[in-house]
Design a protein around this motif. Structure first.
Motif, short mmCIF file in Angstrom:
data_model
loop_
_atom_site.label_atom_id
_atom_site.label_comp_id
_atom_site.label_asym_id
_atom_site.label_seq_id
_atom_site.Cartn_x
_atom_site.Cartn_y
_atom_site.Cartn_z
N ILE A 74 0.83 -1.20 0.00
CA ILE A 74 0.00 0.00 0.00
C ILE A 74 0.87 1.26 0.00
O ILE A 74 0.64 2.19 -0.77
CB ILE A 74 -0.94 0.00 1.22
N ILE B 59 -9.29 -0.74 -0.25
CA ILE B 59 -8.34 -1.70 0.30
C ILE B 59 -8.97 -2.43 1.47
O ILE B 59 -9.48 -1.82 2.40
CB ILE B 59 -7.06 -0.98 0.77
N THR C 228 -7.52 -5.59 -3.08
CA THR C 228 -7.90 -4.28 -3.60
C THR C 228 -9.06 -4.44 -4.56
O THR C 228 -8.93 -5.12 -5.59
CB THR C 228 -6.71 -3.61 -4.33
#
Length: 550
Positions: A61, A249, A260
């Protein structure tokens, strides 16, 4: 300590999990090393061995690795236990940043308590954390309890009893910057990007995009920074023409993996054009990337070029860029020093508060915000009244300055409506065919249409000019102040009613409640405009009175 593992699945969203309690002695040293190797083979841990003093954890991320250290040389047994604990936490699905923060907290606790041996020092440390910041104390207590459920120490029960004294913490009532500081930042932002050439402002393009997009769409900073270059679409024959594909997410509970998913969310034509224009500006710099915010956009403006491992602007890069924007633009260029700075995640909260005040129901907000639980939204009403009253004050100032408040309507409080401009000065004596003198002022409405266009109360009317005669001034000011207080109560009651309706709607899904919610929202906006009109008259009269005293 409890971990979960998936034993079956009906679909991507519906899985069967098994819970298992794990202790430090559940596995021996060889088994922990094997678990470490499996995590390394799957690139959850990027290098090294189980016994190394540093591990690098893959962080998809944030797009950069997280480095964690096991450096408790004074406490070798606890050092080994922390390695084992970390392996189990990663396997159980904790993200690398959470693991990093937990490990940092546990190491601090171990140093402060002499390796959990001195309970008095531990309690003193916990009290200090609670006094400094409630959330820190809560986290210290919870992290300690979780670790001691995995690893036995001599004073375990006594330490857990101390931790139990710490009350629960509600994360919904997030502290936000003062509204005035937010609006000063907003004014500087709008003026900078409108008044200065693209060559000067393009370096801070991600800041502008973040401010405009996440004040409308409640995106997490990590989701915003993951937007692709192809995120906006035009679909002529669909329910809505302009849309944006936003990442959502969700972390799985049984592995370190993130899932995702993408939502296609409606946007207006202005936002659609803004994003497309931004993409073209970046391309003119010779940058070609699948991301909306490629890392080259940052390095392009650096005097000292250095290679970055990440392909797109990550959270750390963005926070540093925002810090530079505050220092170089808001402070040095516009002279606004000492403001409480807006955090990257604050705009998501502004967007949710805005949606609450506009009458969106809790289900819609949850869907837009990516919340898994509807109650996540209820805490935002705690901020709503403060923001509404602060917005009224700001709007009253704008009316007093005779501006259209363009910056407000297009950003923080995204209510797309026009705030009238009466001009810098109104000369009543030069006007013909107006109604003329009424109680406490002058009505400038045309006699030909009077009273057909009249509203119920003169004090709320834009055609009412407040100019009482000298012997009526105090009584007239009290009349305005009383009207302002009535509207303040109506604003508060409207927000409370909207909160109650939202709760009822979430429980019953009745369309009738949804209609009442929208109607109440429209009334709220009307009350806010009316109160701003009243308050601007009070401000003007107060300023006029102070001028006379000089």
């Amino acid at each position: 300590m409890e971990i979960r593992s998936v034993i079956g699945a009906f679909s991507d969203d519906v899985v069967i999990e098994r819970k298992q309690t794990v202790y430090f002695n559940t596995f021996d040293s060889t088994e922990y090393e094997e678990l470490f190797q499996k995590l390394s083979e799957n690139n959850y841990i990027l290098n090294g061995n189980f016994s190394d003093s540093q591990w690098s954890l893959s962080e998809g991320i944030s797009d950069y690795p997280i480095v964690i250290s096991f450096d408790l040389d004074l406490y070798p047994s606890l050092n080994k236990a922390l390695r084992a604990y970390t392996v189990v936490r990663i396997i159980s699905g904790r993200n690398p940043l959470t693991v990093y923060n937990e490990l940092a907290t546990l190491k601090e606790i171990i140093f402060e308590s002499n390796g959990f041996q001195d309970t008095r020092k531990f309690e003193t440390f916990l009290i200090r954390c609670c006094n400094n910041f409630v959330y820190k104390g809560y986290r210290v207590a919870k992290d300690t309890e979780r670790f001691l459920s995995f690893y036995e120490v001599k004073n375990k029960q006594l330490i857990i009893d101390i931790c139990k004294k710490v009350g629960s913490y509600s994360g919904t009532n997030r502290d936000l910057p003062p509204f005035e500081d937010i609006m000063i930042f907003d004014d500087a932002m709008n003026d900078y990007f409108q008044s200065y050439p693209t060559e000067q402002t393009i370096e801070y393009l991600p800041i502008l995009m973040w401010w405009l997009i996440t004040n409308i769409l409640p995106l997490r900073p990590s989701e915003f920074l993951m937007l692709g270059k192809d995120c906006v679409q035009y679909r002529e024959h669909q329910n809505f023409k302009y849309g944006i594909k936003v990442p959502r997410i969700k972390q799985r509970s049984d592995t370190p993996e993130f899932i995702t998913k993408y939502d296609f969310v409606e946007i207006d034509e202005r936002t659609y054009n803004l994003i497309n224009q931004s993409i073209k500006k970046i391309e003119l710099l010779g940058i070609d990337s699948p991301y909306l915010f490629p890392i080259q956009l940052l390095t392009h403006f650096r005097i000292q070029k250095r290679d970055k491992k990440n392909n797109r602007v990550n959270r750390r890069d963005f926070d540093f860029l925002k810090k530079e924007f505050y220092e170089n633009v808001v402070e040095k260029l516009y002279g606004h020093y000492g403001l409480e700075r807006v955090k990257s995640g604050d705009t998501r909260h502004f967007a949710i508060i805005n949606m609450c005040l506009q009458g969106f129901n809790m289900l819609s907000i949850a869907r837009m915000a990516g919340h898994e639980e509807i109650d996540s939204q209820y805490g935002y009403y705690a901020h709503a009244e403060h923001f509404a009253q602060s917005y009224v004050y700001r709007l009253a100032q704008k009316k007093l300055e005779h501006s259209k408040s363009q910056s407000i309507s297009g950003s923080i409080i995204g209510w797309k409506r026009y705030v009238y401009d009466k001009g810098k000065a109104i000369s009543v004596t030069d006007r013909e065919n107006i109604v003329g003198r009424i109680q406490y002022g002058t009505c400038i409405e045309n006699q030909d249409v009077f009273p057909n266009n009249c509203i119920e109360f003169c004090e709320y009317c834009p055609n009412f000019i407040f100019n009482p005669v000298i012997n009526e001034r105090e009584q007239a000011l009290q009349w305005l102040a009383d009207s302002s207080k009535v509207l303040e109560v109506k604003i508060r009651e409207s927000i409370e009613l909207m909160k109650e309706i939202s709760t009822s709607l979430a429980n019953s899904l009745r369309n009738a409640n949804n209609d009442v919610l929208k109607t109440t929202s429209r009334q709220l906006l009307s009350y806010m405009d009316l109160k701003a009109t009243i308050d601007s008259k009070l401000m003007e009269e107060l300023a006029h009175g102070q001028k006379k005293q000089r």
